[in-house]
Design an enzyme around this catalytic site. Structure first.
Site, PDB file in Angstrom:
ATOM      1  N   HIS A  16       0.871  -1.194   0.000  1.00  0.00           N
ATOM      2  CA  HIS A  16       0.000   0.000   0.000  1.00  0.00           C
ATOM      3  C   HIS A  16       0.896   1.229   0.000  1.00  0.00           C
ATOM      4  O   HIS A  16       1.492   1.565   1.013  1.00  0.00           O
ATOM      5  CB  HIS A  16      -0.909   0.006   1.237  1.00  0.00           C
ATOM      6  CG  HIS A  16      -1.891   1.140   1.264  1.00  0.00           C
ATOM      7  ND1 HIS A  16      -3.236   0.955   1.525  1.00  0.00           N
ATOM      8  CD2 HIS A  16      -1.742   2.475   1.071  1.00  0.00           C
ATOM      9  CE1 HIS A  16      -3.859   2.110   1.487  1.00  0.00           C
ATOM     10  NE2 HIS A  16      -2.968   3.064   1.223  1.00  0.00           N
ATOM     11  N   HIS A  18       1.576   5.373  -1.611  1.00  0.00           N
ATOM     12  CA  HIS A  18       1.230   6.577  -2.380  1.00  0.00           C
ATOM     13  C   HIS A  18       2.516   7.161  -2.951  1.00  0.00           C
ATOM     14  O   HIS A  18       3.397   7.583  -2.200  1.00  0.00           O
ATOM     15  CB  HIS A  18       0.551   7.615  -1.483  1.00  0.00           C
ATOM     16  CG  HIS A  18      -0.733   7.134  -0.907  1.00  0.00           C
ATOM     17  ND1 HIS A  18      -1.948   7.329  -1.526  1.00  0.00           N
ATOM     18  CD2 HIS A  18      -0.995   6.424   0.219  1.00  0.00           C
ATOM     19  CE1 HIS A  18      -2.909   6.771  -0.799  1.00  0.00           C
ATOM     20  NE2 HIS A  18      -2.358   6.214   0.261  1.00  0.00           N
ATOM     21  N   LYS A 102      -9.214  -0.202  -5.947  1.00  0.00           N
ATOM     22  CA  LYS A 102      -9.293   0.447  -4.633  1.00  0.00           C
ATOM     23  C   LYS A 102     -10.647   1.101  -4.414  1.00  0.00           C
ATOM     24  O   LYS A 102     -11.121   1.875  -5.244  1.00  0.00           O
ATOM     25  CB  LYS A 102      -8.190   1.517  -4.533  1.00  0.00           C
ATOM     26  CG  LYS A 102      -8.156   2.282  -3.215  1.00  0.00           C
ATOM     27  CD  LYS A 102      -7.672   1.424  -2.059  1.00  0.00           C
ATOM     28  CE  LYS A 102      -7.846   2.110  -0.709  1.00  0.00           C
ATOM     29  NZ  LYS A 102      -6.763   2.994  -0.336  1.00  0.00           N
ATOM     30  N   HIS A 139     -10.608   1.072   1.786  1.00  0.00           N
ATOM     31  CA  HIS A 139     -10.352   2.032   2.862  1.00  0.00           C
ATOM     32  C   HIS A 139     -11.534   1.838   3.813  1.00  0.00           C
ATOM     33  O   HIS A 139     -12.646   2.267   3.515  1.00  0.00           O
ATOM     34  CB  HIS A 139     -10.280   3.467   2.328  1.00  0.00           C
ATOM     35  CG  HIS A 139      -9.989   4.453   3.417  1.00  0.00           C
ATOM     36  ND1 HIS A 139      -8.789   5.101   3.549  1.00  0.00           N
ATOM     37  CD2 HIS A 139     -10.742   4.861   4.467  1.00  0.00           C
ATOM     38  CE1 HIS A 139      -8.809   5.866   4.627  1.00  0.00           C
ATOM     39  NE2 HIS A 139      -9.990   5.752   5.202  1.00  0.00           N
ATOM     40  N   HIS A 177      -4.699  -0.783   5.768  1.00  0.00           N
ATOM     41  CA  HIS A 177      -4.261  -0.077   6.984  1.00  0.00           C
ATOM     42  C   HIS A 177      -5.204  -0.280   8.175  1.00  0.00           C
ATOM     43  O   HIS A 177      -5.787   0.665   8.691  1.00  0.00           O
ATOM     44  CB  HIS A 177      -4.032   1.419   6.735  1.00  0.00           C
ATOM     45  CG  HIS A 177      -5.032   2.097   5.828  1.00  0.00           C
ATOM     46  ND1 HIS A 177      -6.389   2.031   6.041  1.00  0.00           N
ATOM     47  CD2 HIS A 177      -4.851   2.849   4.719  1.00  0.00           C
ATOM     48  CE1 HIS A 177      -6.982   2.721   5.094  1.00  0.00           C
ATOM     49  NE2 HIS A 177      -6.094   3.212   4.274  1.00  0.00           N
ATOM     50  N   ASP A 250       1.391   2.504   3.517  1.00  0.00           N
ATOM     51  CA  ASP A 250       0.562   3.708   3.362  1.00  0.00           C
ATOM     52  C   ASP A 250       1.433   4.955   3.461  1.00  0.00           C
ATOM     53  O   ASP A 250       0.970   6.000   3.929  1.00  0.00           O
ATOM     54  CB  ASP A 250      -0.576   3.750   4.394  1.00  0.00           C
ATOM     55  CG  ASP A 250      -1.678   4.733   3.988  1.00  0.00           C
ATOM     56  OD1 ASP A 250      -1.702   5.158   2.814  1.00  0.00           O
ATOM     57  OD2 ASP A 250      -2.504   5.084   4.844  1.00  0.00           O
TER      58      ASP A 250
END
Ligand code: DOR
Ligand code: ZN
Length: 355
Positions: A16, A18, A102, A139, A177, A250
């Site tokens: 995960h 970004h 996602k 999420h 997460h 994350d």
């Protein structure tokens, strides 16, 4: 002080991540690629990555941002909206462009405005994903105003995830997460097809880090860190050897000004020191023999990927490491996660063969 020790592992993956775009992408891509063999790339750009053309173009920009000769492999994802067509998802999956899709509940977090409000609208896509055995990454927070921010994960499990799993029992799902003991228990209650990523920061901080002695935006992320009992449940799950839990950092870089303002962004940049911090945690927990499973094997297994061919070597130094406090990104800077604890371990090499 203990003597220097070393540890060799299969190269880890980050399930995960970004990476952003533009200057930020160019600043952080090589930092992840220095430790991780592969990473599942989050699609919450502005605008989000919602179709095959967007995935291909973003993948090319990521590859262009990597150092020459890097073997880092971005595992791309599509951002699910209420307008996403099953045929587009299938096309992307069959072409090998994406590894997962996602789901952001609309308004749950950074750049989630195009996310999903009405779950029924995405049922046809989920049906197709179930046929394709294509993982759905969630999420896991509800966004209703009447639900306390510290309860949003637990309410999501009860009101969204459980009904979804009943309706699509063969759909592989990752609770991204995970931050609560209820989330850990929920994942453990499933026989198959459900897993969770765990971040480095949720294993290290509780909500006190963010709120005691002054407000510290650098520890603000979503889902927000919870109380200590939850952190302990996460640590227990991560170090238990249970294959349903694996690392997804994350790591979420934001420019300094975007964190330090009236309405600061959620996100903690951990790519630089996540591996060092996690190794320290596993060492402190007497669980170094389970580290490779958590960072290098369980996630790959869930995604049906072979383990990385490379290895990394970690070394325990006799004095704590000093991490840089910021990294430059174009004209901005990004704050590096401060774990607030002594970290003696560091990654010292990547190798083609063990030893
Ligand atoms: O803290 C977070 N930051 N949580 C998310 O879900 C999104 C991420 C981001 O994109 O900044
Ligand atoms: Zn994220």
């Amino acid at each position: 002080m203990s003597a220097t020790r070393t540890l060799e592992l299969r190269q880890p993956d980050d399930f995960h991540l970004h990476l952003r775009d533009g200057d930020m992408l160019r600043a952080v891509a090589s930092i992840s690629a220095a430790h991780f063999g592969r990473a599942v790339i989050m699609p919450n750009l502005v605008p989000p990555i919602t179709d095959c053309a967007g995935v291909e173009a973003y993948r090319d920009r990521i590859m262009a941002a990597l150092p020459l000769g890097s073997s880092f492999e971005p595992l791309m994802t599509l951002y699910l909206t209420e307008a996403t067509q099953p045929a587009e998802v299938e096309r992307a999956a069959v072409a090998g462009l994406i590894r997962a899709v996602k789901l952001y509940p609309a308004g749950a977090t950074t750049n989630s405005a195009s996310g999903v409000r009405d779950m029924e609208k995405i049922f046809p896509v989920l049906e197709r994903m179930q046929q394709l055995a294509l993982p759905l990454l969630v999420h896991g927070e509800v966004t209703r105003r009447d639900v306390d921010i510290f309860d949003r994960e637990q309410v999501f499990l009860e009101q969204v995830l459980e009904p979804l799993r009943q309706r699509f029992p063969a759909l592989p799902i990752v609770l991204e997460h995970v931050t609560t003991r209820q989330g850990v228990a929920y994942v453990r209650s499933a026989d198959s097809g459900l897993a969770a990523t765990v971040t480095a920061h949720h294993l290290i901080i509780n909500r006190n880090a963010m709120l005691v002695g002054g407000i510290r935006p650098d520890y603000y992320c979503l889902p927000v860190a919870k109380r200590e009992t939850h952190r302990q449940a996460l640590l227990e799950a991560a170090t238990s050897g249970d294959r349903r839990f694996f690392l997804g950092t994350d790591s979420a870089p934001h420019a300094r000004e975007a964190k330090l303002c009236e309405c600061g962004c959620a996100g903690i940049f951990t790519a630089l020191n996540a591996m060092a911090c996690i190794t320290q945690l596993f060492d402190d927990a007497g669980a170094l023999d389970r580290l490779e499973g958590f960072v290098s094997l369980h996630g790959a297994d869930f995604y049906g990927l072979p383990p990385n061919r490379k290895f990394i070597r970690l070394q325990r130094e006799s004095t704590p490491q000093l991490f840089p406090s910021v990294v430059p990104a174009g004209t901005d800077t990004v704050r590096v996660f401060d774990p607030g604890m002594d970290v003696f371990w560091q990654v010292v090499a990547t190798m083609d063969i063990a030893g």
